[in-house]
Design an enzyme around this catalytic site. Structure first.
Site, PDB file in Angstrom:
ATOM      1  N   HIS A  52       0.271  76.843  69.122  1.00 59.81           N
ATOM      2  CA  HIS A  52      -1.170  76.927  69.342  1.00 59.81           C
ATOM      3  C   HIS A  52      -1.471  76.952  70.836  1.00 59.81           C
ATOM      4  O   HIS A  52      -0.601  76.773  71.664  1.00 59.81           O
ATOM      5  CB  HIS A  52      -1.892  75.749  68.675  1.00 59.81           C
ATOM      6  CG  HIS A  52      -1.526  74.419  69.239  1.00 59.81           C
ATOM      7  ND1 HIS A  52      -0.532  73.631  68.700  1.00 59.81           N
ATOM      8  CD2 HIS A  52      -2.006  73.720  70.298  1.00 59.81           C
ATOM      9  CE1 HIS A  52      -0.422  72.513  69.404  1.00 59.81           C
ATOM     10  NE2 HIS A  52      -1.311  72.548  70.389  1.00 59.81           N
ATOM     11  N   SER A  53      -2.746  77.149  71.122  1.00 63.86           N
ATOM     12  CA  SER A  53      -3.271  77.083  72.480  1.00 63.86           C
ATOM     13  C   SER A  53      -4.512  76.204  72.425  1.00 63.86           C
ATOM     14  O   SER A  53      -5.037  75.921  71.344  1.00 63.86           O
ATOM     15  CB  SER A  53      -3.636  78.490  72.951  1.00 63.86           C
ATOM     16  OG  SER A  53      -4.250  78.451  74.220  1.00 63.86           O
TER      17      SER A  53
END
Length: 133
Positions: A52-53
């Site tokens: 994820h970011s």
């Protein structure tokens, strides 16, 4: 726009002693106010974490025990950094995709975060991440 070359390895201050060293983490040694601390442990070596970011969150990852790889992507470049020293932290700014993999036996990943958990801050789909670039 965040880039991989904006990443930084932070030296964690250490007090050396023949009886064992002490690593000291205070807000003045991290480039943001620490609002959340958590750690990953008992991770099977074949597992991948992260994926994820964050839109706004900054994090520092530290291998408290053992080692693991952090695969970082900014939409153009990819870099893999191995963390294996408890006195080195990897600063990951927002808008950088991260994946953690290749955990050694007994690895512990300490995470210092700039804010409390907020699901709305996550980008969990890589194509959506690329569309924000």
């Amino acid at each position: 726009m965040a880039k991989i070359n904006d990443l930084e390895i932070i030296q964690i201050p250490v007090i050396e002693n023949i009886l064992g060293n002490i690593a000291v983490i205070e807000n003045n040694s991290i480039p943001f106010e620490i609002k959340r601390v958590y750690y990953l442990f008992d991770i099977p070596s074949s597992s991948k974490r992260g994926g994820h970011s964050h839109k706004n969150l900054q994090q520092v990852l530290i291998a408290i025990s053992g080692s693991f790889d952090v695969v970082l992507k900014d939409g153009v470049s990819v870099e893999t950094i191995t963390l294996n020293k408890p006195d080195k932290g990897l600063l990951i700014n927002h808008n950088i995709w991260r994946e953690l993999e290749n955990f050694s036996s007994g690895a512990v990943c300490l995470v210092l975060a700039s804010d409390i958990f907020d699901e709305a801050d996550y980008i969990r789909d890589y194509n959506e991440f690329l569309n924000t670039k």
